[in-house]
Write a protein that holds these residues in place. Structure first.
Motif, PDB file in Angstrom:
ATOM      1  N   ASP A 273      -3.792   1.060  -3.226  1.00 42.20           N
ATOM      2  CA  ASP A 273      -3.407  -0.346  -3.044  1.00 42.20           C
ATOM      3  C   ASP A 273      -3.886  -1.150  -4.250  1.00 42.20           C
ATOM      4  O   ASP A 273      -4.275  -0.576  -5.279  1.00 42.20           O
ATOM      5  CB  ASP A 273      -3.913  -0.899  -1.709  1.00 42.20           C
ATOM      6  N   LYS A 274      -3.897  -2.474  -4.133  1.00 44.77           N
ATOM      7  CA  LYS A 274      -4.221  -3.316  -5.282  1.00 44.77           C
ATOM      8  C   LYS A 274      -5.675  -3.163  -5.729  1.00 44.77           C
ATOM      9  O   LYS A 274      -6.020  -3.532  -6.859  1.00 44.77           O
ATOM     10  CB  LYS A 274      -3.930  -4.778  -4.953  1.00 44.77           C
ATOM     11  N   THR A 275      -6.506  -2.578  -4.866  1.00 48.67           N
ATOM     12  CA  THR A 275      -7.922  -2.438  -5.217  1.00 48.67           C
ATOM     13  C   THR A 275      -8.215  -1.233  -6.101  1.00 48.67           C
ATOM     14  O   THR A 275      -9.259  -1.188  -6.765  1.00 48.67           O
ATOM     15  CB  THR A 275      -8.801  -2.327  -3.948  1.00 48.67           C
ATOM     16  N   ASN A 276      -7.325  -0.234  -6.104  1.00 49.78           N
ATOM     17  CA  ASN A 276      -7.654   0.998  -6.837  1.00 49.78           C
ATOM     18  C   ASN A 276      -6.504   1.569  -7.665  1.00 49.78           C
ATOM     19  O   ASN A 276      -6.622   2.671  -8.209  1.00 49.78           O
ATOM     20  CB  ASN A 276      -8.150   2.070  -5.858  1.00 49.78           C
ATOM     21  N   TYR A 277      -5.378   0.845  -7.772  1.00 52.70           N
ATOM     22  CA  TYR A 277      -4.217   1.456  -8.418  1.00 52.70           C
ATOM     23  C   TYR A 277      -4.435   1.714  -9.915  1.00 52.70           C
ATOM     24  O   TYR A 277      -3.898   2.682 -10.475  1.00 52.70           O
ATOM     25  CB  TYR A 277      -2.962   0.618  -8.182  1.00 52.70           C
TER      26      TYR A 277
ATOM     27  N   VAL B 142       0.862  -1.180   0.000  1.00 60.62           N
ATOM     28  CA  VAL B 142       0.000   0.000   0.000  1.00 60.62           C
ATOM     29  C   VAL B 142       0.897   1.227   0.000  1.00 60.62           C
ATOM     30  O   VAL B 142       2.002   1.206   0.579  1.00 60.62           O
ATOM     31  CB  VAL B 142      -0.944   0.012   1.225  1.00 60.62           C
ATOM     32  N   THR B 143       0.459   2.278  -0.671  1.00 64.53           N
ATOM     33  CA  THR B 143       1.230   3.523  -0.686  1.00 64.53           C
ATOM     34  C   THR B 143       0.266   4.702  -0.604  1.00 64.53           C
ATOM     35  O   THR B 143      -0.948   4.530  -0.690  1.00 64.53           O
ATOM     36  CB  THR B 143       2.114   3.620  -1.944  1.00 64.53           C
ATOM     37  N   TYR B 144       0.829   5.901  -0.451  1.00 60.51           N
ATOM     38  CA  TYR B 144       0.019   7.108  -0.290  1.00 60.51           C
ATOM     39  C   TYR B 144       0.538   8.187  -1.233  1.00 60.51           C
ATOM     40  O   TYR B 144       1.748   8.377  -1.374  1.00 60.51           O
ATOM     41  CB  TYR B 144       0.046   7.575   1.178  1.00 60.51           C
TER      42      TYR B 144
END
Length: 335
Positions: free
Chosen positions: A316-320, A279-281
């Motif tokens: 994260d992997k859900t919205n990248y 996850v990143t910001y």
């Protein structure tokens, strides 16, 4: 007598011409923006410098002001750069310190000279410039803490969850991110060890390798999460984990970064590591454009607020994939 009058008239004519010429030069003198940033010590800074200079040039062409742009690797060099520009009598100064506290004297000299000062990203303790602007580092930490809580909800209900922390440096930025994290993360998160990377991918890799090669099997296997302050730090950690061939089982399940750069997007599906989520910001290098925009507002006579925070979003992997279609992402890679 006639000759004397002729000479007097000539002198008056010359004086009038000099005065008028001086007034014209004064009237034609353009406003000037001074900008001082760190040198490109890692990828994020390099991207930021490109965005900063591009924005200064674009606004200068559009609005007709002059600018002087300088970079420096160390605080002492930055102080010299500030003093160099100050001699040119700028109408506003935008300063991105290498280390805020080490630039206090130089920043104070700008304010003492009556030049409006905008400080970007790394703030100066005890100094109140005309405006401060940065990404919302506290919010980044707070959101990371909540994400960790949700991700490890079941584990936290059973007891302690061990994690490692990899900080950027000793400036206000890492302090805010860590404090934000601690303010929201469950008290059941247990910090095993903290590292200072100086934002270096290579340093982070070496630190992770050292941990894996010197700690006991039980210590290594106890770690379930890694909290970092930057995407590049994550890249170094990923390399160390991929290169590890010891007898301990890697039980790390979550690693976070900050920046949401192009390289991090590859980790969601192609990290080369099994069982680890990322996850990143958002913390885009293009944010520095906003600091330059504040400088333009000063030149245009607008009054600034004392503090500006640029919002951050989780990726994260859900919205990248959706994020990669956003204006923020396109601006970052539009140069």
């Amino acid at each position: 007598m006639k000759k004397t009058l002729t000479i007097l008239a000539a002198l008056l004519l010359v004086s009038s011409f000099v005065f008028a010429n001086g007034a014209q030069e004064k009237a034609e003198k353009k406003q000037m923006m001074g900008v001082v940033t760190p040198s490109a010590d890692h990828g994020f800074t390099a991207e930021s410098i490109r965005h900063c200079e591009a924005q200064v040039k674009a606004l200068s062409r559009k609005y007709g002001f002059d600018y002087h742009f300088m970079t420096a690797a160390e605080s002492g060099e930055q102080s010299n750069a500030v003093e160099t520009i100050l001699v040119m009598k700028p109408d506003v100064m935008v300063l991105w310190p290498v280390n805020g506290d080490e630039l206090r004297s130089a920043a104070q000299s700008v304010m003492d000279a009556g030049v409006p000062l905008i400080v970007y990203d790394r703030f100066i303790t005890g100094l109140t410039p005309d405006a401060e602007i940065s990404g919302d580092n506290i919010a980044i930490g707070e959101k990371a803490g909540r994400y960790f809580n949700d991700y490890f909800k079941e584990d936290l209900a059973k007891g302690k969850v061990n994690y490692l922390e990899f900080k950027g440096d000793s400036s206000t930025v890492p302090m805010e991110r860590t404090n934000g994290f601690l303010s929201t993360a469950s008290g059941n998160f247990n910090l095993v060890q903290s590292f200072v990377t100086n934002w270096s991918q290579q340093t982070a890799m070496e630190q992770m390798e050292n941990f894996l090669n010197t700690k006991s099997k039980d210590e290594i296997e106890s770690v379930k999460a890694i909290f970092t302050h930057d995407d590049e730090i994550v890249f170094g950690i990923v390399e160390a984990l991929k290169n590890y061939h010891g007898n301990a089982k890697i039980n790390i399940r979550l690693v976070n970064g900050v920046s949401a750069g192009e390289g991090f997007m590859d980790l969601f599906e192609n990290s080369g590591l099994e069982g680890i989520d990322f996850v990143t910001y958002t913390f885009s290098p293009s944010m520095v454009r906003d600091a330059v925009d504040l400088g333009l507002k000063v030149l245009q006579g607008e009054k600034l607020e004392k503090s500006y925070k640029i919002p951050t979003d989780m990726v994260d992997k859900t919205n990248y994939k959706t994020y990669m279609e956003s204006d923020l992402y396109k601006t970052r890679y539009g140069l």
